[in-house]
Motif scaffolding. Sequence first.
Motif, PDB file in Angstrom:
ATOM      1  N   GLY A 143      28.015  27.616  20.695  1.00  0.00           N
ATOM      2  CA  GLY A 143      28.449  26.721  21.754  1.00  0.00           C
ATOM      3  C   GLY A 143      29.721  27.218  22.402  1.00  0.00           C
ATOM      4  N   PRO A 144      30.287  26.426  23.314  1.00  0.00           N
ATOM      5  CA  PRO A 144      31.506  26.834  24.025  1.00  0.00           C
ATOM      6  C   PRO A 144      32.646  27.131  23.061  1.00  0.00           C
ATOM      7  CG  PRO A 144      30.558  24.854  25.011  1.00  0.00           C
ATOM      8  CD  PRO A 144      29.815  25.094  23.746  1.00  0.00           C
ATOM      9  N   LYS A 145      33.483  28.077  23.445  1.00  0.00           N
ATOM     10  CA  LYS A 145      34.620  28.430  22.590  1.00  0.00           C
ATOM     11  C   LYS A 145      35.738  27.405  22.683  1.00  0.00           C
ATOM     12  CE  LYS A 145      33.811  33.425  22.557  1.00  0.00           C
ATOM     13  NZ  LYS A 145      34.354  34.767  22.904  1.00  0.00           N
ATOM     14  N   ASP A 146      35.931  26.862  23.874  1.00  0.00           N
ATOM     15  CA  ASP A 146      37.032  25.928  24.094  1.00  0.00           C
ATOM     16  C   ASP A 146      36.519  24.499  24.035  1.00  0.00           C
ATOM     17  OD1 ASP A 146      38.885  28.006  24.508  1.00  0.00           O
ATOM     18  OD2 ASP A 146      38.239  28.207  26.598  1.00  0.00           O
ATOM     19  N   ILE A 147      36.873  23.791  22.960  1.00  0.00           N
ATOM     20  CA  ILE A 147      36.516  22.385  22.836  1.00  0.00           C
ATOM     21  C   ILE A 147      37.782  21.604  22.525  1.00  0.00           C
ATOM     22  CG2 ILE A 147      34.165  22.895  22.080  1.00  0.00           C
ATOM     23  CD1 ILE A 147      34.996  22.249  19.234  1.00  0.00           C
ATOM     24  N   ALA A 148      37.721  20.306  22.739  1.00  0.00           N
ATOM     25  CA  ALA A 148      38.887  19.453  22.548  1.00  0.00           C
ATOM     26  C   ALA A 148      39.368  19.508  21.105  1.00  0.00           C
ATOM     27  CB  ALA A 148      38.551  18.015  22.938  1.00  0.00           C
ATOM     28  N   GLU A 149      40.683  19.435  20.927  1.00  0.00           N
ATOM     29  CA  GLU A 149      41.250  19.441  19.581  1.00  0.00           C
ATOM     30  C   GLU A 149      40.972  18.152  18.835  1.00  0.00           C
ATOM     31  OE1 GLU A 149      45.348  20.451  19.645  1.00  0.00           O
ATOM     32  OE2 GLU A 149      45.030  22.415  20.578  1.00  0.00           O
ATOM     33  N   GLU A 150      40.728  17.074  19.585  1.00  0.00           N
ATOM     34  CA  GLU A 150      40.345  15.808  18.973  1.00  0.00           C
ATOM     35  C   GLU A 150      39.542  15.008  19.985  1.00  0.00           C
ATOM     36  OE1 GLU A 150      44.413  13.236  19.873  1.00  0.00           O
ATOM     37  OE2 GLU A 150      43.992  13.930  17.844  1.00  0.00           O
ATOM     38  N   GLY A 151      38.792  14.032  19.490  1.00  0.00           N
ATOM     39  CA  GLY A 151      37.971  13.219  20.370  1.00  0.00           C
ATOM     40  C   GLY A 151      36.825  14.001  20.977  1.00  0.00           C
ATOM     41  N   ILE A 152      36.211  13.417  22.013  1.00  0.00           N
ATOM     42  CA  ILE A 152      35.064  14.050  22.670  1.00  0.00           C
ATOM     43  C   ILE A 152      35.510  15.117  23.656  1.00  0.00           C
ATOM     44  CG2 ILE A 152      33.097  13.630  24.204  1.00  0.00           C
ATOM     45  CD1 ILE A 152      32.875  10.859  22.982  1.00  0.00           C
ATOM     46  N   GLY A 153      36.653  14.895  24.276  1.00  0.00           N
ATOM     47  CA  GLY A 153      37.108  15.853  25.271  1.00  0.00           C
ATOM     48  C   GLY A 153      36.409  15.652  26.595  1.00  0.00           C
TER      49      GLY A 153
END
Length: 757
Positions: free
Chosen positions: A497-507
């Motif tokens: 999947g994507p490399k950049d995802i939110a550090e917390e929550g859904i983003g």
Amino acid sequence: MIGTKDMKFRFPIVVIDEDFRAENISGSSIRDLAEAIGNEGMEVVGFTSYVDLTSFAQQASRASCFIVSIDDDEFGSGSPEEVAVPIEALRSFILAVRKRNTDIPIFLYGETRTAQHIPNDVLRELHGFIHMFEDTPEFVARHIIREAKKYLSSLAPPFFNALMEYASDSSYSWHCPGHSGGVAFLKSPIGQMFHQFFGENMLRADVCNSVDELGQLLDHTGPVAASEQNAARIFNSDHLFFVTNGTSTSNKIVWHSTVAPGDIVVVDRNCHKSILHSIIMTGAIPVFLMPTRNHYGIIGPIPKSEFTMESIREKIEANPFARKAKNKKPRILTITQSTYDGILYNVEQIKEILGSNIDTLHFDEAWLPHATFHDFYKNMHAIGTDRPRSDDTLVFATQSTHKLLAGLSQASQILVQNGNNRKLDTHRFNESYLMHSSTSPQYSIIASCDVAAAMMEAPGGTALVEESLLEALDFRRAMRKVDAEFGDDDWWFQVWGPKDIAEEGIGEREDWVIREDDDWHDFGNIESGFNMLDPIKATIITPGLNLKGDFDEFGIPAAIVSKYLAEHGIIIEKTGLYSFFIMFTIGITKGRWNSMVTELQQFKDDYDQNLPLWRVLPEFVSKHKQYERIGLRDLCTQIHDMYKKYDVAKITTDMYLSKIEPAMTPADAWAKMAHREIERVSIDEIEGRITAMLVTPYPPGIPLMVPGERFNSTIISYLKFARDFNSALPGFETDVHGLVKDTVNGVEGYYIDVVKE
């Protein structure tokens, strides 16, 4: 306990009071109230901690009512400064409850504090405020119980409510099924065991369609109709029909209501086999849209350019049967939304591109019934609220409520969106529905369709989907944390999947939109923004293969990981060469995915130590003694080397993307099989021959060839690999539906049924 007539359910009244067990006046008064409630036949469960008040909100699905004290020491002396934090805790608790459930009664009670101490935004969410000592415990108990029962009586949707009423009515059964409400099972020892396992309610509710008070599924009347209409409202569709034998049947109903022999149909090449069965049954002429694919075996999106009418007309002219058709306007478009691996299309862009150029748009959303309940999926599902309509095109969505919602196996539904100028003729549509529906539907499945829809009523449905998204993101973050701790010099599993995802929550939703220049998918030349990856579909990549199809020096085939996890109580949805797939349905919890992480760590430890298979895979070894003394790492290496020798990642990609020549229509090829005008031919001799069967490799379980198509050398290379691999590594066989191990004319080998020449 509360029940429908004689049927009892456990929905206790929950009391949250620090003094519930204390030997003081406050504790005595709340226990008196609890006793009075118990004397009226309702159960009370008391909690004494305010450490995390919002955690009690999780009880909302199990409770009939909340009673919360505001007199405890934590609420201070009453000055604004001292009560600020506790009031915030109370507010958070109420918001957490209301996020899932707008109707469950919440009462506050106090001896010294009153409504004047509570902010208006909290007060308006309450069903009452109890001031102790002003009324008797018995009077207050009856008041609370009345509200609790009113709430519980509103829970059951129409059909499930009618079914419970019928099952609890103790009517003698003179109709089928022959077990007569379970009585037949009581006459046999094994029947007794069956009865005790499933329970009387399920058996009493197993009835036939002669029970008038339950309505009719086949003509959509009575409580069944009321439930379908209720579900249509919840799913934001114009019509909704329950189907009790899976989305395979839902797809066939849609097709037979629309498609006739000789019609041109536009179909996702990697569609579910039920669509191919529909092509055969209707006598349609298929024109295929070709999805992209990467070397992990993950099916990517169909490029946006494939959906243009110019591209579709070129495909029609290139097909020897379609170009001779009298009517060149495609009758139906069917695409898989989402794909098995979680790739979604922007449906509104597809509608805009095709307009009214195709009679019917059909989205096979077997894996996407949750999308309409969260803004995260806006425009990425077929039918929803405030969506534009085509003028003359009907839109169908077929959904498996048993896959990602709470339906029983085989629970499915058909959703319909009318066009501005064209409405669904429900009477004509029902002729196709009758063609494919059993006249003895399983009423428990109907009830589960009913309940699965009711569970998604706002705000509860939105909260459930959001929880799935959060759990999926937390799992991905946990896997990345483990990887970081192992460091660059060690190996670990990756989540695709994507490399950049939110550090917390859904983003942000944009984090999951697929772009042409992303380096994580390798789907080639696709249009940015047309597709998105559904985060709740998680493909875990094992070491050994990179995205370009190149093999690493060492590798861990996913089939071994799946067997390992299965022996530790974790069953995988789908297994590829170096990937396996899991889903974060609304039933997945933190405990489950944390168990997955820990078991993967245990696999790593066992692999690194090269522990013998008799220790790590005892059940597998008991069936395949030849592996008893082989180490786990050694077996991985053996299979990895076999994959590398045959360059199987590129073969499997190339065969799905190869040009396959249609030599007969699928219906005509099927007719050859039905008339026994076929022969079983060795895979060494089938190049150029016409298949009479579906050819479907597992993984991924997507049909590779349909009846009427010619075998090419790329496909034959894969079939030969399957033969050699199965011979070398029993227990890890590559399953290909349509490929038969048989003895023909005294020669044992692998064969395919092809049309006689």
